[in-house]
Design a protein around this motif. Structure first.
Motif, short mmCIF file in Angstrom:
data_model
loop_
_atom_site.label_atom_id
_atom_site.label_comp_id
_atom_site.label_asym_id
_atom_site.label_seq_id
_atom_site.Cartn_x
_atom_site.Cartn_y
_atom_site.Cartn_z
N LEU A 33 -17.53 -78.57 78.70
CA LEU A 33 -18.82 -77.41 78.68
C LEU A 33 -17.97 -76.20 78.12
CD1 LEU A 33 -20.83 -78.15 81.85
CD2 LEU A 33 -21.63 -78.37 79.62
N ARG A 34 -16.88 -76.05 78.64
CA ARG A 34 -16.11 -74.66 78.47
C ARG A 34 -15.85 -74.69 76.75
NH1 ARG A 34 -11.47 -75.17 80.95
NH2 ARG A 34 -12.40 -74.90 82.96
N ALA A 35 -15.56 -75.84 76.46
CA ALA A 35 -14.98 -75.83 75.02
C ALA A 35 -16.32 -75.78 74.11
CB ALA A 35 -14.39 -77.22 74.60
N VAL A 36 -17.54 -76.39 74.55
CA VAL A 36 -18.76 -75.95 73.74
C VAL A 36 -19.15 -74.74 73.83
CG1 VAL A 36 -21.17 -76.57 73.90
CG2 VAL A 36 -19.58 -78.37 74.28
N ARG A 37 -19.02 -73.98 74.84
CA ARG A 37 -19.24 -72.38 74.94
C ARG A 37 -18.40 -71.68 74.07
NH1 ARG A 37 -19.22 -73.18 80.77
NH2 ARG A 37 -21.37 -73.85 81.51
N GLU A 38 -17.17 -71.88 73.93
CA GLU A 38 -16.06 -71.32 73.13
C GLU A 38 -16.51 -71.67 71.69
OE1 GLU A 38 -12.33 -72.71 74.18
OE2 GLU A 38 -12.35 -71.64 76.11
N GLU A 39 -16.80 -72.77 71.39
CA GLU A 39 -17.11 -72.90 69.91
C GLU A 39 -18.52 -72.53 69.48
OE1 GLU A 39 -15.49 -74.38 67.81
OE2 GLU A 39 -13.94 -75.09 69.33
N ALA A 41 -19.75 -69.49 70.70
CA ALA A 41 -19.15 -68.15 70.64
C ALA A 41 -18.53 -67.94 69.44
CB ALA A 41 -18.46 -67.66 71.83
N SER A 42 -17.64 -68.69 69.02
CA SER A 42 -17.14 -68.68 67.91
C SER A 42 -17.84 -68.79 66.42
CB SER A 42 -15.95 -69.55 67.53
OG SER A 42 -15.22 -69.70 66.31
N ALA A 43 -18.86 -69.55 66.48
CA ALA A 43 -19.91 -69.70 65.43
C ALA A 43 -20.65 -68.32 65.55
CB ALA A 43 -20.58 -70.87 65.85
N ASP A 49 -20.03 -62.41 61.30
CA ASP A 49 -19.10 -61.42 60.07
C ASP A 49 -19.73 -62.01 58.58
OD1 ASP A 49 -17.52 -60.62 61.86
OD2 ASP A 49 -16.06 -62.27 61.83
N ARG A 50 -20.31 -63.36 58.56
CA ARG A 50 -20.83 -63.61 57.24
C ARG A 50 -22.21 -62.84 56.85
NH1 ARG A 50 -18.78 -68.12 54.71
NH2 ARG A 50 -17.17 -69.00 56.01
N VAL A 51 -22.83 -62.73 57.91
CA VAL A 51 -24.11 -61.80 57.58
C VAL A 51 -23.80 -60.39 57.06
CG1 VAL A 51 -25.96 -60.98 58.70
CG2 VAL A 51 -25.48 -63.29 58.84
N PRO A 123 -21.10 -71.16 59.89
CA PRO A 123 -19.90 -70.89 60.39
C PRO A 123 -18.94 -72.13 60.06
CG PRO A 123 -21.29 -72.03 62.25
CD PRO A 123 -21.80 -71.70 60.99
N LYS A 124 -18.35 -72.11 58.75
CA LYS A 124 -17.60 -73.16 58.39
C LYS A 124 -16.22 -73.49 58.99
CE LYS A 124 -19.45 -72.86 53.49
NZ LYS A 124 -19.21 -72.32 52.25
N ASP A 125 -15.47 -72.05 59.23
CA ASP A 125 -14.23 -72.07 60.01
C ASP A 125 -14.32 -72.87 61.65
OD1 ASP A 125 -13.00 -71.16 57.73
OD2 ASP A 125 -13.34 -68.99 58.50
N THR A 126 -15.53 -72.30 62.10
CA THR A 126 -15.65 -73.08 63.50
C THR A 126 -15.94 -74.38 63.46
OG1 THR A 126 -16.49 -70.71 64.27
CG2 THR A 126 -16.82 -72.64 65.42
#
Length: 144
Positions: A33-39, A41-43, A49-51, A123-126
């Motif tokens: 769940l922590r990893a999903v939340r971080e991903e 947030a990164s997305a 940034d792209r917008v 979010p290609k990088d994420t």
């Protein structure tokens, strides 16, 4: 006959075994769940940034269009009048048109490049980082 570990009545308290199992499941899911939340947030950050890049491109495109319209109207007559002092009027008008067309093309090209950089906001990088994380965690689990 065997006796059940817990009572099937709805008012019964959960057994010790059920409580321990639920706790273990919760602890096992915490890192996921922590990893999903971080991903997520990164997305969100990457999409923002792209917008922002697309917004800047749209502003430049709008400025380019506004510049093209106002300068074409205001300065074209002035340039044609100046060139008409040494050239025929048709040549003065043609040269003025060419110069304004080049300026317009450059501004629009820069603006459109900015729009393409930010659209679509994926979010290609994420996504790439998440795929690598899943792949590397799968390799680690297999290697054990």
């Amino acid at each position: 006959m065997t006796t059940p570990d817990h009572d099937d009545t709805p008012t019964a308290k959960p057994s010790f075994r059920d409580t321990v199992t639920a706790g273990l499941v919760q602890k096992a899911l915490e890192p996921v769940l922590r990893a999903v939340r971080e991903e997520v947030a990164s997305a969100r950050q990457e999409i923002g940034d792209r917008v922002s890049g697309a917004k800047a491109g749209l502003v430049l495109t709008g400025v380019g269009v506004g510049f093209a319209l106002t300068t074409l109207v205001a300065l074209a007559g002035f340039a044609v009048a100046l060139l008409a002092l040494v050239l025929p009027v048709w040549a003065a008008a043609g040269i003025t048109f060419g110069v304004f067309a080049i300026v317009t093309a450059v501004l629009l090209a820069v603006g459109i490049r900015g729009i393409r950089r930010g659209v679509p906001p994926v979010p290609k990088d994420t996504i790439h980082a998440a795929k690598e994380r899943v792949t590397s965690s799968g390799d680690t689990a297999v290697g054990r």
